[in-house]
Design a protein around this motif. Structure first.
Motif, short mmCIF file in Angstrom:
data_model
loop_
_atom_site.label_atom_id
_atom_site.label_comp_id
_atom_site.label_asym_id
_atom_site.label_seq_id
_atom_site.Cartn_x
_atom_site.Cartn_y
_atom_site.Cartn_z
N LYS A 6 0.83 -1.20 0.00
CA LYS A 6 0.00 0.00 0.00
C LYS A 6 0.87 1.26 0.00
N TYR A 7 1.90 1.29 0.83
CA TYR A 7 2.78 2.45 0.90
C TYR A 7 3.46 2.68 -0.45
N ILE A 8 3.98 1.64 -1.03
CA ILE A 8 4.67 1.75 -2.32
C ILE A 8 3.73 2.31 -3.38
N SER A 9 2.55 1.72 -3.50
CA SER A 9 1.62 2.16 -4.56
C SER A 9 1.10 3.57 -4.31
N GLU A 10 0.92 3.96 -3.06
CA GLU A 10 0.44 5.31 -2.74
C GLU A 10 1.50 6.37 -3.00
N HIS A 11 2.75 5.95 -3.18
CA HIS A 11 3.84 6.91 -3.38
C HIS A 11 4.51 6.70 -4.74
N GLY A 12 3.69 6.34 -5.73
CA GLY A 12 4.13 6.31 -7.11
C GLY A 12 5.02 5.16 -7.51
N GLY A 13 4.98 4.08 -6.77
CA GLY A 13 5.90 3.00 -7.06
C GLY A 13 5.23 1.67 -7.35
N SER A 14 6.07 0.68 -7.46
CA SER A 14 5.63 -0.70 -7.65
C SER A 14 6.66 -1.62 -7.04
N SER A 15 6.28 -2.87 -6.84
CA SER A 15 7.21 -3.86 -6.28
C SER A 15 6.88 -5.22 -6.87
N ASN A 16 7.87 -6.08 -6.84
CA ASN A 16 7.67 -7.44 -7.32
C ASN A 16 8.83 -8.30 -6.82
N ALA A 17 8.72 -9.59 -7.08
CA ALA A 17 9.76 -10.53 -6.70
C ALA A 17 9.65 -11.75 -7.59
N PHE A 18 10.75 -12.49 -7.68
CA PHE A 18 10.70 -13.76 -8.37
C PHE A 18 11.70 -14.70 -7.73
N THR A 19 11.42 -15.98 -7.83
CA THR A 19 12.26 -17.00 -7.25
C THR A 19 12.79 -17.89 -8.36
N SER A 20 14.10 -18.04 -8.41
CA SER A 20 14.72 -18.97 -9.35
C SER A 20 15.09 -20.23 -8.58
#
Length: 72
Positions: free
Chosen positions: A12-26
């Motif tokens: 929520k904090y990230i999206s409310e402040h113009g950002g995005s997040s993600n992750a991936f597992t190899s």
């Protein structure tokens, strides 16, 4: 995390402040990344770091993550 206990607080904090997040597992690593407005970087980084400093891991959340990794 203990400091930010809501399960969606980070996202929520990230999206409310113009950002995005993600992750991936190899097969050997998990990579996390995010972007956010520069003015909010320090607090976003603190929120991210708290996952590793003092995580809260509810059984339900852990099971969801296991299923997500296994489905990939």
């Amino acid at each position: 995390s203990e400091k930010y206990p809501g399960e969606q607080d980070y996202t929520k904090y990230i999206s409310e402040h113009g950002g995005s997040s993600n992750a991936f597992t190899s097969s050997e690593t998990t990579n996390f990344y995010f972007d956010v407005n520069a003015d909010n970087f320090e607090e976003a980084l603190d929120r991210f770091a708290q996952f590793f400093i003092k995580p809260l891991m509810s059984q339900d959340a852990v099971l969801r993550e296991i299923k997500a990794v296994d489905s990939g």
